[in-house]
Motif scaffolding. Structure first.
Motif, PDB file in Angstrom:
ATOM      1  N   THR A  51      -6.067  -3.950 -15.026  1.00 57.06           N
ATOM      2  CA  THR A  51      -5.727  -3.590 -14.201  1.00 57.06           C
ATOM      3  C   THR A  51      -4.850  -2.255 -13.858  1.00 57.06           C
ATOM      4  OG1 THR A  51      -5.207  -5.561 -12.733  1.00 57.06           O
ATOM      5  CG2 THR A  51      -4.195  -3.600 -11.944  1.00 57.06           C
ATOM      6  N   LEU A  52      -3.963  -1.777 -15.234  1.00 53.76           N
ATOM      7  CA  LEU A  52      -2.693  -0.773 -15.092  1.00 53.76           C
ATOM      8  C   LEU A  52      -3.932  -0.238 -16.110  1.00 53.76           C
ATOM      9  CD1 LEU A  52       0.529  -2.577 -16.005  1.00 53.76           C
ATOM     10  CD2 LEU A  52      -0.185  -1.764 -13.981  1.00 53.76           C
ATOM     11  N   PRO A  53      -4.457  -0.038 -16.354  1.00 55.96           N
ATOM     12  CA  PRO A  53      -5.034   1.229 -17.155  1.00 55.96           C
ATOM     13  C   PRO A  53      -6.081   1.826 -15.677  1.00 55.96           C
ATOM     14  CG  PRO A  53      -5.635  -0.631 -18.936  1.00 55.96           C
ATOM     15  CD  PRO A  53      -4.671  -1.332 -17.218  1.00 55.96           C
ATOM     16  N   VAL A  63       6.622   2.831  -9.534  1.00 52.38           N
ATOM     17  CA  VAL A  63       6.910   1.085  -9.797  1.00 52.38           C
ATOM     18  C   VAL A  63       6.861   0.318  -8.754  1.00 52.38           C
ATOM     19  CG1 VAL A  63       8.204  -0.270 -11.244  1.00 52.38           C
ATOM     20  CG2 VAL A  63       8.156   2.285 -11.652  1.00 52.38           C
ATOM     21  N   LEU A  64       7.085   0.275  -7.977  1.00 51.60           N
ATOM     22  CA  LEU A  64       7.508  -0.674  -6.657  1.00 51.60           C
ATOM     23  C   LEU A  64       6.072  -1.257  -6.139  1.00 51.60           C
ATOM     24  CD1 LEU A  64       9.084  -2.456  -5.222  1.00 51.60           C
ATOM     25  CD2 LEU A  64       9.813  -0.519  -3.576  1.00 51.60           C
ATOM     26  N   ALA A  65       5.653   0.543  -5.512  1.00 48.26           N
ATOM     27  CA  ALA A  65       4.450   0.057  -4.976  1.00 48.26           C
ATOM     28  C   ALA A  65       3.184  -0.069  -5.656  1.00 48.26           C
ATOM     29  CB  ALA A  65       3.518   1.657  -4.282  1.00 48.26           C
ATOM     30  N   LEU A 117      -3.739  -1.398  -3.824  1.00 45.83           N
ATOM     31  CA  LEU A 117      -4.214  -2.047  -2.876  1.00 45.83           C
ATOM     32  C   LEU A 117      -5.527  -1.624  -2.824  1.00 45.83           C
ATOM     33  CD1 LEU A 117      -4.304  -5.455  -2.940  1.00 45.83           C
ATOM     34  CD2 LEU A 117      -3.775  -4.932  -0.069  1.00 45.83           C
ATOM     35  N   ALA A 118      -6.189  -0.985  -2.010  1.00 45.27           N
ATOM     36  CA  ALA A 118      -7.463   0.069  -2.468  1.00 45.27           C
ATOM     37  C   ALA A 118      -7.925   0.120  -3.282  1.00 45.27           C
ATOM     38  CB  ALA A 118      -7.511   0.991  -1.147  1.00 45.27           C
ATOM     39  N   ILE A 147      -0.102  -5.114  -7.076  1.00 43.74           N
ATOM     40  CA  ILE A 147      -0.819  -6.032  -7.716  1.00 43.74           C
ATOM     41  C   ILE A 147      -0.552  -7.254  -7.390  1.00 43.74           C
ATOM     42  CG2 ILE A 147      -0.348  -7.671 -10.144  1.00 43.74           C
ATOM     43  CD1 ILE A 147      -0.135  -4.324 -11.495  1.00 43.74           C
ATOM     44  N   ILE A 148       0.936  -8.073  -6.593  1.00 44.56           N
ATOM     45  CA  ILE A 148       1.191  -9.051  -6.313  1.00 44.56           C
ATOM     46  C   ILE A 148       0.478  -9.190  -4.892  1.00 44.56           C
ATOM     47  CG2 ILE A 148       3.396 -10.461  -4.732  1.00 44.56           C
ATOM     48  CD1 ILE A 148       5.202  -8.717  -6.836  1.00 44.56           C
TER      49      ILE A 148
END
Length: 309
Positions: A216-218, A94-96, A187-188, A101-102
């Motif tokens: 992004t998430l899918p 979750v954190l990664a 991120l990559a 995304i941020i």
């Protein structure tokens, strides 16, 4: 045979590229597998060297495994190992993803690279160094935390004797050290998403949250599933430095910091029981393999394209 040689010659450039990695695996992963035989022997050192010691040591069957599970600490070390790893896998994922995304949404890319580098730096620090940083905060007499407590009129806390705080410390430090590395991977992956999806979404009036939620998430889901499946293979292994160096091997903290790896290390250094240590390593590897196979099987049943193999 001739066909194999032709194929090797045709792909020689690619084979040369994988040669260093293949050599590393053969030397450090496959050849040492011979040593797993020690898990079934009462290993004793003989003057003829390692191989003579292995072959001349007496067979004991599964007694080394029985020793591991017959101790009073068997339940504690198994519980701690599994629960800490489950927490670190879930929260780390979750954190990664959140950090990735941020970072991707920051408009100032130079500032984003600075933040990315700052988050990635803890990954290169050893746990020995981190343990001294933690000690500077938790030292009973001059630690930062106790000085703050005394300033506000509270009593100082003996942090290295209080077990109730350490599950939070362990989880926090594990996430702090590894989240930056995980965010780089995601991120990559985000950078490889076709930008036309976002452009079409913006034309349709989609907000940033909707773009993240529906694009992004899918797109990241296959990578998230693959990395999680692979992480499950190490659920019976722990980051030794995190559980040994950071708590400074405090006996009072064993109920919440003792895991399989630290238990084996103490057994090896105190009792010199090589057979038990090898048996534990084999046990961890076999259980990890089974978990990966089961997790991959479950993924194949749900969504075949997301499976590792």
């Amino acid at each position: 045979m001739l066909g194999i040689l032709k194929s090797l010659m045709k792909n020689r450039a690619f084979l040369l590229l994988v040669l260093p990695g293949a050599a590393w695996f053969i030397i450090f992963a496959y050849l040492p597998m011979f040593g797993t035989i020690i898990a079934f022997k009462d290993f004793r050192i003989h003057p003829g060297g390692f191989f003579e010691s292995v072959f001349k040591s007496d067979w004991v069957g599964f007694k080394n495994f029985e020793f591991l599970f017959s101790t009073n600490d068997a339940y504690i070390i198994t519980r701690n190992t599994i629960l800490y790893n489950v927490g670190l896998i879930i929260l780390g994922l979750v954190l990664a993803v959140t950090l990735a995304i941020i970072m991707n949404e920051l408009l100032n890319k130079r500032l984003a690279k600075f933040y990315q580098t700052a988050m990635f730096m803890p990954y290169f620090l050893s746990w020995v160094i981190i343990s001294y940083f933690v000690f500077s905060f938790l030292n009973v007499e001059k630690g930062v935390f106790n000085q703050i407590l005394v300033f506000f009129g509270a009593d100082p806390v003996s942090w290295y004797s209080e077990t109730k705080f350490w599950p939070y410390f362990i989880i926090f430090l594990g996430l702090w050290k590894n989240a930056g590395y995980g965010s780089v991977v995601y991120l990559a992956a985000i950078a490889g998403i076709d930008r036309s999806y976002y452009e079409a979404a913006m034309i349709d009036g989609a907000t940033k949250w909707n773009q993240i939620k529906f694009i992004t998430l899918p797109m990241l889901r296959p990578l998230m599933i693959i990395l999680t499946v692979l992480a499950l293979g190490g659920i019976f292994r722990s980051d030794f430095g995190l559980f040994y160096q950071v708590p400074r091997d405090s006996g009072a903290l064993y109920p919440v910091t003792n895991v399989i790896d630290t238990f084996v290390y103490r057994g090896l250094t105190i009792m010199g029981d090589t057979g038990m240590s090898t048996a534990t390593g084999l046990y961890q590897s076999v259980v990890g393999l089974i978990l990966v196979l089961l997790a991959n099987y479950a993924v194949r049943k749900i969504e075949k394209d997301y499976a590792v193999f």
